[in-house]
Design an enzyme around this catalytic site. Sequence first.
Site, PDB file in Angstrom:
ATOM      1  CB  CYS A  18      -0.997  -0.040   1.150  1.00 50.94           C
ATOM      2  SG  CYS A  18      -2.357   1.157   0.957  1.00 50.94           S
TER       3      CYS A  18
ATOM      4  CG  HIS B 227      -3.592  -3.277   3.255  1.00 58.11           C
ATOM      5  ND1 HIS B 227      -2.532  -2.722   3.946  1.00 58.11           N
ATOM      6  CD2 HIS B 227      -4.294  -2.237   2.743  1.00 58.11           C
ATOM      7  CE1 HIS B 227      -2.590  -1.408   3.865  1.00 58.11           C
ATOM      8  NE2 HIS B 227      -3.647  -1.078   3.136  1.00 58.11           N
TER       9      HIS B 227
ATOM     10  CD  GLU C 232      -0.817  -5.400   5.555  1.00 58.48           C
ATOM     11  OE1 GLU C 232      -1.110  -4.249   5.890  1.00 58.48           O
ATOM     12  OE2 GLU C 232      -0.993  -5.831   4.396  1.00 58.48           O
TER      13      GLU C 232
END
Length: 243
Positions: A90, A180, A182
């Site tokens: 990002c 994202h 994660e």
Amino acid sequence: MKPTVLVVQHEDNCPTGWFGDWLTAAGLELDVLEAHRGRALPASLGDHAGLLVLGGEMGANDDSTTRWLAPTRALIATVAAGGDPFLGICLGHQLAAVALGGRVEPNPHGHGQGLTAFGPTPAAASDPLLSVIPAGAIAVQWNNDVVTALPAGATLLATSPDGTVQAARFGPRAWGVQFHPEATPANFRSWTTDKPSAAAPRADGIDIFAVADAVEAARHELRRAWEPLARRWARVVTQSARP
């Protein structure tokens, strides 16, 4: 000795999340540099085997309010030029684009909507990293800005449904992803429903409570989709670290 990755973190609520767990399970050590807490950015990787730059609410060009962005961009440029492993998530992806001569601006199509389909380009099929991800895999996207011009020599690897850059390769071992991989459901709620402003309707009409519930419901699908990306990047780091 395990290869160690330098991780640049910009905010408390934007940690390595699942990605950190997957990288350590794949044999890497993580040295998390909390830039927002005053830890200085190095000029080079030194003994680190790779660089991971995480997301954050600030913009890639917000140098006047976020003093560590300029040294982060400088470090990314050094790492990419040296052919060392890099991954930007990002904001990290946007910082790489700016550092290498591209452009980042507010998305003319509006704010990221949460769960978003991965849209690989033909170039992704032979990419060392993104080839492991199938078309249509769902990802979490929650961003105002996007890369509107890639740096010279960069390769577009995926586009979001609105046509904007979703993933790119900036060099032989350097990548950026707008989404994202994660983000856990708890991470996502910290960006949305857990904020003091959550009770007020958003000007763009996004129902953050519905989106957060959808991210929660997709927990297992998200983990299945993005653990292979972490493991593939860990392999790149490990192979580059071998003498």
